[in-house]
Design a protein around this motif. Structure first.
Motif, short mmCIF file in Angstrom:
data_model
loop_
_atom_site.label_atom_id
_atom_site.label_comp_id
_atom_site.label_asym_id
_atom_site.label_seq_id
_atom_site.Cartn_x
_atom_site.Cartn_y
_atom_site.Cartn_z
N VAL A 1 0.83 -1.20 0.00
CA VAL A 1 0.00 0.00 0.00
C VAL A 1 0.87 1.25 0.00
N GLU A 2 1.92 1.23 0.81
CA GLU A 2 2.82 2.38 0.84
C GLU A 2 3.53 2.59 -0.49
N ARG A 3 3.73 1.51 -1.23
CA ARG A 3 4.47 1.58 -2.49
C ARG A 3 3.59 1.98 -3.68
N LEU A 4 2.29 1.97 -3.51
CA LEU A 4 1.38 2.25 -4.62
C LEU A 4 1.68 3.58 -5.33
N PRO A 5 1.87 4.69 -4.60
CA PRO A 5 2.15 5.96 -5.30
C PRO A 5 3.42 5.89 -6.15
N ARG A 6 4.47 5.27 -5.64
CA ARG A 6 5.72 5.19 -6.40
C ARG A 6 5.55 4.31 -7.63
N GLU A 7 4.80 3.23 -7.49
CA GLU A 7 4.59 2.32 -8.62
C GLU A 7 3.82 3.01 -9.74
#
Length: 615
Positions: A552-558
């Motif tokens: 979930v934390e990685r969603l914006p970067r992905e």
């Protein structure tokens, strides 16, 4: 590479039918009659829409032939709105709703004169179903047609203000109008339900005797002659009842409704609504594609400041990329979903359309028009002040989408009705399969199979939850109380079904592409669409173990990285739309938007190059 990829993507977006179904419509819109006009009054704009509609009619095969090929009808819905949103409305009401009803229920020798009049477009045909007091509840309409056996006529009458026909095109009295009017058929003291009638509204000089109309308030952009229409004991010849296979008069002059219940006859009378929803979605996705095309072409030219430089195209900013590439992914998703719905509709027996097909078409209509509303709004904002001008098209598409969200069934009501039907069928041989939560361990967030499985699980869980709530008979709650407490879950479930189907269409499409560049671009776009949907409900997925906290934390970067990878494929992806600056005539979509905008305003000041250098 770009031309080859664009050709493959075009084949995909137009379902391999561009040359045979769309191309001549595209070319027809290059006619100067469709050039942008500034400074028109609302009445002048409305009259121009009628002129343009006649130009489209003159350039194509007859309406009866268009209706015989649903793909052609859908294409007709898709293109004219790109240069005049009002022309789309006129054409779809005449071709699909009104004349389509005549073809379905009134293609008889005794009506040949009126049939041919509409086929030649000697008269336009408004469709009068909705009433002021009843909105989408057409089954409850109050306009009545009482049969007078002595004169073999129906007496068409509006009993009160609530029963006035609402929004139909009746304002321009100097345009010949032969309307399809939905009215309650009463004969021999019996109410036989709602049937369509063919009624002359205007002879091209004035309203006909007993027909009254008042204009609705003005609408932004669309200067058509929407009005309130009411009837004061208008005599309609018996032959102008469009009864089709829904009943008829026997040898003794007695009206006999067809066997079966009144609800089925009503649905049969209104059967142009379902293809109409596909027409509405066609116009919506067409406007979405045009908006993204214009916004991305402008973003590649529009220079802005950046640390250490003042000539950076704004598309280089990740914030701009995220907005426009997400819009692009949604536009592709809705186009593929719509193509799927069109194929299912055209392959089905038209006299026995399944509940599943009705659900698919209704969900497609609601989801595509809502998604394209957001897409158009995003593109307008990302074009800054340029997005406000009608000459640049996008603002007008926003007005179009506001109407499409309501047309052929208000989205909220339509999706709620569909959700209720799906929930009622749950566990009753409806083909619903369990969809366990996918294990997120070791899964890449851009993995399309994982994204499909995640959304499928959400759909299944929402359906199970809604069905359980509806089946709960504890507490003495009424059916309405149960449904009212479940309706928002049902809406989310129906939306998830549309998203899941769109993602499956993406996955299926990837397997058909031979060009490596096209396949890579579409795969990235599919992942971005899926991630944007999962991100929308990230809390739900986290709570149910479909995503980990780290994911979930990685969603914006992905999503940011997907946009970076998509940027080199921009021209190929929008090239698949088969649009051009010459067709859209939007200054900011031109190869040199500064010169095009100067020409549009008549301000021939400094050379475009000098302006660009000073930007």
């Amino acid at each position: 590479m770009t031309s080859s990829a664009s050709a493959e993507l075009s084949r995909l977006l137009f379902d391999g039918r561009y040359e045979q179904t769309h191309q001549d419509l595209h070319e027809l819109l290059l006619d100067p009659v469709f050039d942008f006009r500034e400074g028109l009054t609302m009445t002048e704009a409305g009259k121009l829409a009628y002129e343009r509609s006649r130009a489209v009619h003159a350039g194509l095969e007859r309406p009866r032939d268009v209706l015989a090929d649903p793909w052609r009808l859908f294409a007709l819905a898709e293109w004219p709105s790109l240069v005049d949103v009002s022309t789309f409305s006129l054409l779809m009401v005449h071709y699909n709703l009104a004349f389509g009803t005549v073809v379905e229920h009134g293609d008889r020798e005794d009506l040949k004169d009126l049939f041919d009049e509409l086929d030649r477009l000697d008269s336009f045909s408004p469709y009068m179903a909705t009433e002021l007091g009843y909105g989408n509840n057409v089954a409850a309409l109050r306009t009545e047609a009482v049969y007078d056996s002595a004169t073999e006529t129906f007496v068409l009458n509006t009993p009160d203000a609530l029963a006035q026909k609402y929004m139909s095109y009746s304002g321009f009295q100097d345009v010949p109008k032969l309307a399809v009017v939905m009215a309650r058929l009463k004969a021999d003291g019996k109410d036989h339900g709602v049937y369509p009638f063919l009624v002359r509204i205007s002879d091209g000089k004035q309203l006909c005797r007993g027909v009254h109309a008042a204009p609705c308030p003005e609408k932004p952009v669309q200067g058509l002659d929407n009005g309130l229409t009411w009837f004061d004991h208008v005599r309609v010849p018996r032959r102008q009842l469009l009864h089709g296979d829904m009943g008829g008069f026997d040898a003794d002059g007695v009206f006999r409704p067809a066997s079966g219940n009144r609800r089925k006859r009503f649905l049969r009378a209104m059967n142009r609504i379902l293809p109409g929803r596909l027409c509405v979605s066609s116009a919506a996705t067409g406007a979405g594609r045009a908006s993204v095309y214009i916004a991305l072409r402008f973003a590649a030219q529009r220079l802005t400041n950046a640390p250490g430089r003042n000539d950076l195209p704004i598309i280089e900013y990740r914030s701009h990329q995220l907005a426009l590439y997400t819009a692009l992914s949604r536009t592709y998703a809705m186009t593929l979903l719509l193509n799927h719905a069109k194929r299912e509709f055209t392959a089905a027996p038209q006299d026995a359309l399944s509940a599943g097909l009705n659900h698919l078409v209704s969900i497609t209509k609601a989801l595509s028009t809502w998604e394209m509303t957001d897409v158009v709004a995003t593109c307008r904002e990302r074009c800054g002040a340029q997005g406000i001008f009608s000459a640049n098209r996008i603002a007008d598409y926003g007005s179009l989408l506001q109407g499409l969200v309501t047309a052929e069934g208000d989205n909220q009501v339509l999706l709620a009705t569909t959700a209720g039907q799906i929930i009622a069928q749950y566990g009753d041989g409806d083909g619903t399969e369990p969809a366990p939560a996918p294990d997120p361990a070791g899964r890449h967030l851009g993995d399309l199979a994982f994204l499909v499985a995640a959304v499928r699980h959400r759909e299944a869980e929402l359906l199970r939850e809604a069905a359980a709530a509806m089946a709960d008979d504890t507490g003495g709650r009424t059916y309405f109380e149960n449904w009212n407490g479940t309706i928002n879950t049902g809406l989310e479930m129906a939306r998830a079904r549309g998203v899941r189907t769109a993602l499956e269409c993406f996955a299926a499409a990837l397997g058909t592409l031979e060009d490596e560049s096209a396949r890579t671009a579409l795969g990235l776009l599919a992942a971005l669409y899926g991630l944007s949907e999962v991100r929308r409900d990230a809390g739900w997925y986290l709570a149910r173990g479909v995503l980990t906290a780290e994911q979930v934390e990685r969603l914006p970067r992905e999503t940011d990285m997907l946009c970076v990878r998509l940027q080199p494929y921009t021209d190929a992806l929008i090239g698949g739309f088969r649009l051009s600056p010459e067709l859209l005539r939007a200054p900011i979509a031109a190869d040199d938007y500064v010169s095009a905008f100067q020409q549009c305003t008549g301000a021939f000041g400094p050379a475009a190059g000098a302006v660009a250098e000073g930007s």
